[in-house]
Design a protein around this motif. Structure first.
Motif, short mmCIF file in Angstrom:
data_model
loop_
_atom_site.label_atom_id
_atom_site.label_comp_id
_atom_site.label_asym_id
_atom_site.label_seq_id
_atom_site.Cartn_x
_atom_site.Cartn_y
_atom_site.Cartn_z
N PHE A 54 -11.53 30.41 27.76
CA PHE A 54 -11.12 30.52 26.35
C PHE A 54 -9.60 30.52 26.24
O PHE A 54 -9.05 29.96 25.28
N ARG A 55 -8.92 31.14 27.18
CA ARG A 55 -7.45 31.11 27.15
C ARG A 55 -6.96 29.67 27.28
O ARG A 55 -6.02 29.26 26.59
N ASP A 56 -7.58 28.87 28.17
CA ASP A 56 -7.20 27.47 28.28
C ASP A 56 -7.50 26.70 26.99
O ASP A 56 -6.71 25.84 26.57
N TYR A 57 -8.65 27.00 26.38
CA TYR A 57 -9.00 26.35 25.11
C TYR A 57 -8.01 26.71 24.01
O TYR A 57 -7.71 25.90 23.13
N LEU A 58 -7.47 27.92 24.10
CA LEU A 58 -6.58 28.41 23.05
C LEU A 58 -5.16 27.88 23.21
O LEU A 58 -4.54 27.44 22.24
N PHE A 59 -4.65 27.86 24.44
CA PHE A 59 -3.23 27.57 24.66
C PHE A 59 -2.95 26.30 25.45
O PHE A 59 -1.84 25.77 25.37
N MET A 92 -0.25 25.98 16.02
CA MET A 92 -0.23 27.41 15.74
C MET A 92 -1.38 27.82 14.83
O MET A 92 -1.93 28.92 14.97
N ALA A 93 -1.74 26.95 13.88
CA ALA A 93 -2.86 27.28 13.00
C ALA A 93 -4.16 27.40 13.80
O ALA A 93 -4.99 28.28 13.53
N GLN A 105 -6.24 30.90 13.96
CA GLN A 105 -7.61 30.84 13.48
C GLN A 105 -8.60 31.29 14.56
O GLN A 105 -9.53 32.06 14.29
N CYS A 106 -8.41 30.84 15.78
CA CYS A 106 -9.32 31.22 16.87
C CYS A 106 -9.18 32.71 17.20
O CYS A 106 -10.19 33.38 17.47
N LEU A 107 -7.97 33.24 17.15
CA LEU A 107 -7.78 34.67 17.41
C LEU A 107 -8.44 35.51 16.32
O LEU A 107 -9.03 36.56 16.61
#
Length: 226
Positions: A140-145, A158-159, A163-165
């Motif tokens: 999930f960290r890879d998917y996020l960043f 950034m949106a 949104q995911c957080l």
């Protein structure tokens, strides 16, 4: 207005002190009277006619006691203007406070993820962060960043991150597709499952299991040689 310093009064007789005190009082009263008459003779103040009228009302003698009901018609417009300014300022402060609350909430969430992800070792287990619930959090960290475009350049939105957080913090039932780094495995989980994984892993770090005592692994020590 003239002032009287008590340490500079020479006490020679009662009558002398009384004469000096009465003279000073007369001078103070006359000075105040001159200031009032000069103010009443002035044209309207630069602040406006309503302020000038307000000052004249306070300085002139009135047949009855003054009250706020008498003053409000004179400065009513300024009062509501100041009230509107105060309310606007309160709205701005409330908006900024709401932003800080949101920032603090997301910061706590990122702090938990940073504590769990890529942890070198835990309870003598170097693969702790790569197994179980922690592996899902890593993906999930890879998917996020760490997403990239088709040409391999970083994709930063950034949106998307915020949104995911927010979905993770709320434990949304929405599904998210996670892919391993070698692109051989795809996992579909919900944000609610990811939140449970994060809470479980963070709680495990806060309350670690006791390690086996080192004395159980060492031979018993005998008496020291003399």
């Amino acid at each position: 207005m003239q002032c009287i310093d008590i340490i500079k009064i020479a006490l020679k007789s009662t009558s002398l002190v009384d004469r000096r005190r009465s003279a000073c009082c007369r001078r103070v009263a006359s000075s105040v009277g001159r200031r009032q008459s000069n103010l009443l003779a002035f044209p309207p103040l630069p602040a406006g006619f309503d302020v000038s009228l307000f000052c004249r009302y306070l300085l002139t003698n009135q047949p009855r006691l003054r009250s706020v009901n008498d003053i409000m018609p004179m400065i009513g417009a300024r009062f509501y203007s100041q009230l509107d300014t105060a309310l606007c300022r309160a709205d701005v402060l409330e908006s900024e406070l709401a932003k800080e609350v949101e920032n603090g909430r997301l910061f706590r969430l990122l702090s938990k993820m940073g504590v769990v992800n890529e942890r070198p070792e835990y309870n003598m287990d170097p693969s702790w962060s790569e197994t179980g619930d922690r592996y899902l959090l890593k993906l999930f960290r890879d998917y996020l960043f760490h997403q990239v475009r088709e040409d391999g350049s970083p994709w930063i939105d950034m949106a998307h991150i915020v949104q995911c957080l927010n979905k993770l913090d709320a434990g949304s039932p929405e599904k998210v597709q996670l892919m391993s780094r070698d692109e051989q495995n795809i996992l579909v989980v919900s944000y609610g499952d990811l939140k449970q994984c994060l809470d479980t892993s963070f709680t495990e770090l806060l309350h670690p299991a006791p390690l086996p005592h080192l004395s159980n692994q060492l031979p018993p020590s005998g008496p020291l040689p003399s």
